[in-house]
Design an enzyme around this catalytic site. Structure first.
Site, PDB file in Angstrom:
ATOM      1  N   ASP A  39       0.860  -1.178   0.000  1.00 43.50           N
ATOM      2  CA  ASP A  39       0.000   0.000   0.000  1.00 43.50           C
ATOM      3  C   ASP A  39       0.897   1.228   0.000  1.00 43.50           C
ATOM      4  O   ASP A  39       1.955   1.238   0.654  1.00 43.50           O
ATOM      5  CB  ASP A  39      -0.925   0.036   1.217  1.00 43.50           C
ATOM      6  N   GLU A  57       1.008   5.666   0.108  1.00 39.54           N
ATOM      7  CA  GLU A  57       0.366   6.966   0.289  1.00 39.54           C
ATOM      8  C   GLU A  57       1.103   7.954  -0.609  1.00 39.54           C
ATOM      9  O   GLU A  57       2.326   7.850  -0.808  1.00 39.54           O
ATOM     10  CB  GLU A  57       0.420   7.413   1.746  1.00 39.54           C
ATOM     11  N   HIS A 110      -5.540   4.479   5.891  1.00 39.08           N
ATOM     12  CA  HIS A 110      -4.795   5.455   5.093  1.00 39.08           C
ATOM     13  C   HIS A 110      -3.391   5.692   5.625  1.00 39.08           C
ATOM     14  O   HIS A 110      -2.768   6.706   5.279  1.00 39.08           O
ATOM     15  CB  HIS A 110      -5.555   6.778   4.954  1.00 39.08           C
ATOM     16  N   ASP A 135      -2.865  -0.433   6.053  1.00 37.22           N
ATOM     17  CA  ASP A 135      -3.678  -0.847   4.907  1.00 37.22           C
ATOM     18  C   ASP A 135      -3.093  -2.082   4.229  1.00 37.22           C
ATOM     19  O   ASP A 135      -3.839  -2.945   3.733  1.00 37.22           O
ATOM     20  CB  ASP A 135      -3.784   0.296   3.902  1.00 37.22           C
TER      21      ASP A 135
END
Length: 741
Positions: free
Chosen positions: A580, A582, A718, A723
């Site tokens: 994951d 960001e 998030h 995640d």
């Protein structure tokens, strides 16, 4: 997002490109590459350089219209030149003058009058009526239809292309009111011909020059049209067929019918290129006629072409009519094709079809070959990369395995015959004309055979190939693919092939390049000193005729060839890395990573974890911070991606890349590697798509809602590692379901 999708599209208008490059520079101040500024009149400079190259290199291929165009354009004032080139750079031929606004062009309204006075813009007549309809915004198009067409014939909700078809079919161009603000580009055909001489193909606009200046594509200089065409008649005939093929692919049924109605007036092909394109055009139009159930027209078109495909279609159509005369004709024709085939492909079809229809053989050679294929069970996460999965499997067995297909054969051919194929006055970015025309072997037979004989002493011929490779490595070339393993595959092929086998295949390539240049099997394996070729097929795949022909040729030459059918299963020991990320926004390449979290899963258990913040080298927008809680202060001292790239690559190993909505995370990771001139390639699996398929019926398949439904911990949504752990739990559910099924 796939690699390269962050690049500027060729379909975008020129006035958008400079704004886009400014956004790129602002967003990527630390990027390893940057798009350079373009001078104010870059497009006009490109156009003038293009015209100068054409005049200098192709003067003998220019007629009165082209020479008059060069003279007239040179006489235009610069603002009018800029306006015309801006117009030529856009898609289509009809334009709304009110949408032409460029800061560098003064008094642009006056320039339209200058262009009209010198025939560089035309009024819109019947020939361009459809283009005018296409240039109208959809609301205005529906108003035009409402005024001229019965309202029962269309609906405003229909797609624009369908509305254009209605207008073109039911409105008389002579009765249409076309506002003065619309103009058509003048000298269209003349400019298209000049672009054809330059590029060797049909180009609809000048975008290739701009994309070259932006550093987004490589563009060679003039393609030496003078060397492809001996006379202006050859060049014009080649242009006619290239233009007709382009129009057929881009056009409508009306365009196809127009081409067919004029077939008696087509020019006689005068060179190899025009003959090839004429045959292809006849095939395309024949296929189009078949799809419309007009078999008489299809037969008439196929009969004009002597290609293997057209000959096959004629036999199949006449056989399907189930008439006695046709059956007798097919028998005679097939026997003639078997006795004197135009190519190996034609011989293969004729022998196979004759055996099935007249000797009562029930299955084709293709079907027989597929049925004899062995099966290989591989992890279904590789479903979109079957050749790569098979290669990985064979290497794990201890075999020397290579991706082969056409590359090693073309490389060996190009290097072995380099000095015969490439003389100082021949362009190397195209397949040499002597090869495409089928004259290579006859012209150089003695020297070709001498070089083929050297293949009997592999160590000597490899030294020759190494010298050629070292001398010419990296040069633009249509035959040789330069790569880090180019010589490895050639060495394996030459060193382990049966005696005389390589020479047999290369001789066939020299004699019939067009018929033997492709279709080679996917993989090349070295097993206990013996070479084996493998063609990989998955469920639903068929064997193309050229692949079957090539396998027959390889087998006849002495090679072992097999077809392997891949069956998908679940490998419980297959490692996955669930990722994951960001980011600072939603576009890979434009926005940057701020955090990576990854969980390595083996056998349903967590084997390792990876997490790091990253300095994106740009500010994080406030709305992104509100979602992720990652602030500019948190990433100020974090490493750059380049500093952790090798560490993350090691963590990935040979695992499958998994993520929730995988294309987003994979797109950002691969874009970051691209920025530091590295490739990132892994098979991937999407937990979102897999959950939809295997666990239907949920109200939402977002990570948050699925975690709620399956009671998976998601306390720091998030944040990347949280995640990734949640998506890893979903992956376990997915693999459990896959194995149970």
């Amino acid at each position: 997002m796939h690699d390269g999708e962050n690049r500027v599209s060729t379909a975008r208008a020129n006035d958008y490109i400079r704004a886009e490059q400014r956004r790129f520079r602002r967003a990527q101040s630390g990027r390893a590459w940057a798009i350079k500024d373009l001078p104010q009149f870059y497009y006009l400079n490109n156009f003038n350089r293009f015209l100068a190259d054409i005049h200098a290199n192709c003067f003998d291929l220019l007629g009165q219209p082209e020479l008059a165009f060069l003279t007239a354009f040179d006489a235009l004032p610069q603002p009018a030149q800029c306006t015309y080139v801006r117009m030529a750079n856009r898609r289509g031929y009809v334009f709304d003058k009110t949408k032409f606004r460029y800061d560098e062009i003064d008094q642009i309204d006056a320039q339209w009058q200058v262009l009209r006075d010198h025939d560089f813009v035309d009024p819109i007549g019947a020939a361009l009526f459809r283009d005018w309809l296409s240039a109208l915004p959809k609301p205005e198009l529906t108003l035009v239809l409402a005024e001229s067409v019965c309202e029962t014939l269309f609906r405003k909700s229909w797609k624009k292309d369908r509305l254009i078809d209605i207008g073109h079919a039911h409105i008389d161009p002579d009765d249409a009111h076309i506002p003065d603000r619309f103009v058509a580009q003048g000298h269209r055909d003349t400019l298209q011909y000049l672009l054809f001489l330059y590029f060797g193909k049909i180009e609809d606009n000048l975008q290739a020059f701009t994309l070259r200046d932006l550093g987004l594509v490589k563009l060679s200089e003039i393609k030496a049209a003078k060397l492809r065409f001996q006379t202006i008649e050859e060049a014009r005939t080649a242009y006619f067929y290239a233009r007709a093929l382009h129009d057929f692919k881009q056009g409508t049924d009306h365009d196809a019918l127009s081409l067919i109605s004029e077939v008696e007036d087509w020019p006689e092909p005068l060179c190899e290129q025009s003959a090839r394109h004429a045959g292809k055009l006849l095939q395309k139009l024949g296929g189009w006629s078949e799809r419309r159930d007009d078999t008489d027209a299809a037969l008439a078109l196929y009969d004009r072409s002597d290609s293997a495909h057209s000959n096959e279609r004629v036999v199949r159509i006449r056989w399907s009519r189930d008439m006695a005369d046709d059956r007798d004709w097919c028998r005679t024709r097939l026997e003639a094709m078997i006795e004197s085939p135009a190519s190996d492909t034609e011989a293969q079809f004729a022998e196979d079809f004759y055996a099935r229809k007249f000797h009562k053989k029930r299955t084709s050679a293709t079907t027989d070959l597929l049925r004899s294929a062995t099966e290989l069970f591989l992890d279904e996460a590789y479903r979109n990369q079957p050749e790569r999965a098979a290669l990985r499997h064979y290497k794990a067995q201890g075999l020397d395995a290579y991706r082969s297909e056409n590359v090693p054969w073309r490389n060996l051919f190009g290097l072995l015959f380099w000095s015969l194929l490439h003389t100082s006055d021949m362009p190397r970015r195209r397949v040499p004309e002597i090869l495409r025309a089928g004259q290579f072997y006859a012209t150089h037979k003695d020297e070709i055979e001498r070089r083929l004989a050297r293949l009997d002493t592999p160590h000597r011929v490899l030294l020759d190939l190494l010298k050629t490779l070292s001398l010419h490595y990296g040069e633009d070339n249509a035959l040789v693919h330069w790569g880090s393993r180019s010589l490895d595959r050639i060495q394996a092929l030459v060193s382990h092939a049966p005696h005389g086998a390589v020479a047999t295949i290369l001789r066939q390539m020299a004699q019939d390049w067009r018929g033997t240049k492709d279709g080679f099997p996917d993989l090349m394996l070295i097993d206990d000193g013996r070479i084996r070729f493998v063609e990989i097929k998955t469920s639903g795949d068929s064997i193309r005729r050229n692949q079957l022909t090539r396998m027959r040729q390889l087998t006849a030459a002495g090679f072992e060839c097999r077809i392997v059918k891949v069956r998908w299963a679940v490998d419980p020991d297959q490692p996955y890395v669930v990722v994951d990320v960001e980011t600072t926004g939603g576009r890979p390449g434009l926005h940057r990573l701020t955090e990576i979290g990854a969980v390595k899963m083996i056998g349903g258990e967590v084997a390792d974890e990876f997490q790091t913040l990253l300095n994106p080298q740009r500010s994080i927008p406030p709305h992104i911070t509100r979602i992720t809680n990652i602030t500019n202060e948190m990433v100020a001292g974090a490493p750059l991606f380049v500093e952790i790239a090798e560490q993350f690559r090691t963590f990935m190993g040979d695992a499958i890349f998994a993520a929730h909505n995988v294309n987003f995370d994979y797109g950002f990771i691969s874009a970051e590697y691209e920025m530091i001139d590295q490739r990132f390639r892994h098979p991937k699996i999407c937990t979102c798509a897999s959950m939809r398929r295997l666990y239907p019926g949920h109200r939402s398949y977002s990570l948050k809602n699925l975690c709620g439904d399956f009671e998976i911990d998601l306390k720091s949504h998030h944040r990347a590692l949280c995640d990734a752990r949640a998506a890893a739990a979903l992956l376990c559910l997915i693999n459990d379901k896959r194995m149970s099924d």
